[in-house]
Write a protein that holds these residues in place. Structure first.
Motif, short mmCIF file in Angstrom:
data_model
loop_
_atom_site.label_atom_id
_atom_site.label_comp_id
_atom_site.label_asym_id
_atom_site.label_seq_id
_atom_site.Cartn_x
_atom_site.Cartn_y
_atom_site.Cartn_z
N PHE A 8 62.46 44.65 7.21
CA PHE A 8 61.36 43.84 7.74
C PHE A 8 60.88 42.89 6.66
CE2 PHE A 8 61.54 47.53 10.35
CZ PHE A 8 61.19 47.09 11.61
N ALA A 9 60.59 41.65 7.04
CA ALA A 9 60.00 40.69 6.11
C ALA A 9 58.50 40.69 6.33
CB ALA A 9 60.58 39.30 6.36
N PHE A 20 66.24 49.74 8.17
CA PHE A 20 64.77 49.54 8.14
C PHE A 20 64.49 48.27 7.34
CE2 PHE A 20 60.45 51.34 6.74
CZ PHE A 20 59.91 51.33 8.02
N LYS A 66 51.89 41.03 8.66
CA LYS A 66 52.66 41.71 9.70
C LYS A 66 54.10 41.90 9.23
CE LYS A 66 49.81 40.61 13.58
NZ LYS A 66 49.70 40.23 14.98
N TRP A 67 54.80 42.80 9.90
CA TRP A 67 56.20 43.06 9.59
C TRP A 67 57.07 42.30 10.57
CZ3 TRP A 67 56.75 45.34 5.12
CH2 TRP A 67 55.76 46.22 4.66
N HIS A 68 57.99 41.46 10.03
CA HIS A 68 58.89 40.71 10.89
C HIS A 68 60.28 41.32 10.80
CE1 HIS A 68 55.98 37.48 11.77
NE2 HIS A 68 55.43 37.98 10.67
N ARG A 69 60.73 41.83 11.93
CA ARG A 69 62.01 42.54 11.99
C ARG A 69 63.18 41.65 11.57
NH1 ARG A 69 65.45 42.69 16.87
NH2 ARG A 69 67.19 44.04 16.30
N ILE A 70 64.04 42.20 10.71
CA ILE A 70 65.29 41.56 10.36
C ILE A 70 66.39 42.27 11.15
CG2 ILE A 70 66.91 41.11 8.47
CD1 ILE A 70 64.44 41.26 6.58
N ALA A 71 66.91 41.59 12.18
CA ALA A 71 68.00 42.21 12.95
C ALA A 71 69.13 42.50 11.99
CB ALA A 71 68.44 41.29 14.07
#
Lengths: 356, 356, 356
Positions: free
Chosen positions: B188-189, B186, B194-199
């Motif tokens: 996210f930045a 889980f 907004k939440w930016h997904r960190i793969a």
């Protein structure tokens, strides 16, 4: 072996940074400052990481202009305003993804279902009557997309996910493995000492850019729908009961549960293992720290907490005994008694003075 | 009908015990002292079970030499040093297991995957690109072993398990049904609300003799790996977040959750429903009692607890009011006021004495 | 589009009500008072919903005779004694269900299994050796019914459910998606600093009319069986450990966990996220409010609670400091000191009076 390779110029372009280094350098992966080797890229997330940055073997560092000035010119850098965001963006470039389109021959797709040509449907996936699967959406093996479910574009639905109850998912939704969406809510009418099942007729509406972790449960509504708004992110093992409504960009960490018909605002953060009662309202911009227990509406934004913290166990047992006394000995009464005694003493003292 | 049959001499040999009884007696199962019939074997786990042992109909009792002397000679016994351990060993002899080798024809195995000849792959299992499945490992039906995952020897992977994120499992690992290993952490930045997904690019490393229950989530690391060391045992519905590192032989009971990057030592025991915050450290040999809430590192071994215990609800409501007062009325101040008042009274009393 | 259509006369007959309206009116669905349109039916669950009932656009209202008299005669009504129960009954009429019989050709059914002709077995379901599937039972896609499991009549087993450990299910049992029944309990014998697995040889007995939600775990017993009695209802993400015994009609809400060998009585209600320790007993008719923590037997029926409630975080931190003081400052001692001081003051006052 779990990451892609990219030229440094391309990497720099992706994060719209400024390159101090060799455009042709081949970046072989992202890593933490401690673990990175000379072929990997890392990032400096603020002043306090400078000592680790100096020691890091990383071939390239993502960093702000100001902090870069405090590091040796002999290294390679990508200068950006927000290194953490740049790192988040780069993880996507280094992620290895599975197949992107086509339908595995073992997938079962109902003749009435509409599956975009650019979608991927994995082995043993089952797509039911009247389902819709959007462009470039990837449905992994063994997923069950039940009758009437619609999944938007560019979604990722991992293995063993069950989506039922005619749920509708927006675009760029990610649902991780073994999660259940649209299953029956826990609705029973008690009558003559038995529970009478209320078949759940509502559905689930999931907006765009929603992320749901593994082994979660998002129940369908009883009559109206359960709603996850755009940008909601949910960790693993989370329970969202029937008719819950969660506002935009709210984040819910693992092991949390939201009981039926509760409305949670926008931009809230629920840390792990929070429990929120049913039929209440949480305002926008509320943060709950881990293991919070919310039984009443929270109408003002702010940070809220619950629990006792942890104690060495012997001390804890004494504290629990103290709690039992606390129920019977109101502290405010003790304070009043003290105030009263203080007054009595002052009165006695003044009497004594007068008689001196 | 759920157990095997064995000759008593064989059973005695398995636990390296001494037999007081008939070598050819056919043992038809293991049972508790209360439930055992004359064809079954049971065990006496200490002095306090002697009364039940006397009443038991079990055909054979596993017991220590000392305790056996207190029971009638007419019964059959297996004498061992540690009856509970002998019982644990015997359960394996009486367990009925499924098929042990071969590949069901409905399994999908990628041409690049290496599956040992002695392995079993169940119906509708999917084994992806470059996977490795070791000797005598059993993969049950519908399991998904995703690209790059390696599973060691003598493992048991139950139905509907999803293993992804290039996880590596050691030997003799057991993963129960519907658990997810290696799914995305889980991460996210936050940026511009907004939440930016960190793969997630890290993986999961699981040692030898690890046991993971049903419906668990073990997330892959963000950059580095999530680690479960040798001998770790985990119950059902447990959340292990990205980059958690758990030391050897630590046991974690059901419904617990460990947040990201936390390091837990060796030989710890977490009882049910514990919550441990992220980025902290728990020392070796720490025990947490049920529902413990740990928000700070625990650097000394010992037993720790949290929570209020349970109250009759009316009493609980009074206690909760007391807690609200407790936030505003520091008890140490009350004690200081009492001390001060005591001093004043003593001063008054001595004044009165002087004036007598 | 998610509901059936019925003539109003039929609907009235189903709930054994009295119709005030047109027998041929076509009811196109059930809805809440707020959301219902003129083709839908809604219900008035008590006096306090009268204002909403007056504003509702519903074509038909289910209501008691008394309350109907307070509403305009121009509307259509179904008069019943218990509108909420009638609503529960009607949801079944409006529920759209999947296929009811037949075996999908991709299902794998062992030759020794007995499957009723009226049962439905979905795609990729696996039914093992010696299984029994009763009349009109529906097994959804990807379900795994392992060797020796028996499922009664009119059951519903949703996708990705795993039933193993020779579990026996009664009639009209509903098991929602991705739940695991009969998996191995968490039993290990500690010896020489390692955990020695105790193979679980008991099974699971599930009575009639039991309901189990999604992503639950019901472990098989160690030697004896785990038992869910008739009429038990369980929400999502619930853990029932080995050898737990739950009495008739007890309801357990989401995220709760019951540790091993605990016995819970009849007609209990456990709200969400309760934790109950192992080897204890809960009497009949006990209610636990949300997040209750039960570590000792509860022998009297009643309502019990735990936890601190929620605090604004700054206030919470002060309360937690107060709890640490509470362990060291017994309130009963403070009260004794106050009593003692009061006595001293009274003694001083009487001395002063005498000397006046």
């Amino acid at each position: 072996m779990n990451q892609q390779h990219h030229k440094l110029s391309n990497v720099t372009h992706l994060v719209q940074g400024e390159l101090l280094g060799s455009a042709d350098f081949l970046v072989q992966g992202l890593a933490s400052l401690e673990q990175a080797n000379e072929n990997q890229i890392s990032f400096v997330n603020g002043q306090k990481y400078l000592p680790q940055a100096i020691l890091s073997k990383a071939g390239v560092l993502i960093i702000t202009s100001d902090l870069q000035k405090e590091l040796p010119k002999t290294k390679q850098y990508i200068i950006v305003d927000n290194p953490y965001l740049a790192f988040a963006q780069l993880t996507h470039a280094f992620e290895i993804q599975g197949q992107h389109s086509g339908i595995e021959e073992t997938a079962q797709i109902h003749s009435s279902a509409i599956v975009a040509d650019s979608a991927y449907i994995g082995h043993y996936a089952v797509i039911g009557e009247n389902c819709v699967i959007g462009d470039a959406t990837r449905i992994q093996s063994h997923a069950k997309i039940d009758r009437g479910v619609e999944v938007g574009k560019n979604c990722f639905i991992d293995s063993h996910v069950t989506i039922t109850g005619c749920a509708k998912l927006g675009d760029r939704v990610r649902v991780h493995a073994n999660t259940v969406i649209g299953s029956e809510g826990f609705g029973f009418a008690p009558y003559q000492a038995k529970w009478h099942r209320i078949a759940q007729l509502g559905s689930v509406q999931i907006g765009n850019d929603v992320r749901i972790g593994s082994n979660c449960c998002i129940d369908r509504g009883a009559l109206d729908d359960t709603i996850l708004s755009n940008g909601v992110i949910i960790d693993n093992l989370v329970q969202i009961a029937h008719n819950v409504n969660i506002g935009e960009n709210t984040a819910i960490a693992a092991n949390s549960g939201i009981a039926g018909s509760t409305v949670i605002g926008k931009n809230c953060i629920l840390a792990g293992a929070c429990g929120v009662s049913g039929h209440i309202k949480i305002a926008d911009n509320v943060t709950l720290t881990g293991m919070s227990m919310v039984t009443k509406s929270i109408l003002e934004s702010g940070t809220y907490s619950s629990g006792t913290g942890s104690f060495e166990s012997k001390q804890w047992r004494k504290m629990v005994i103290g709690l039992r006394q606390l129920a019977d000995v109101p502290l405010t009464k003790l304070v009043k008694r003290l105030d009263h005694i203080q007054t009595q003493i002052e009165s006695i003292e003044s009497t004594l003075k007068m008689r001196k």
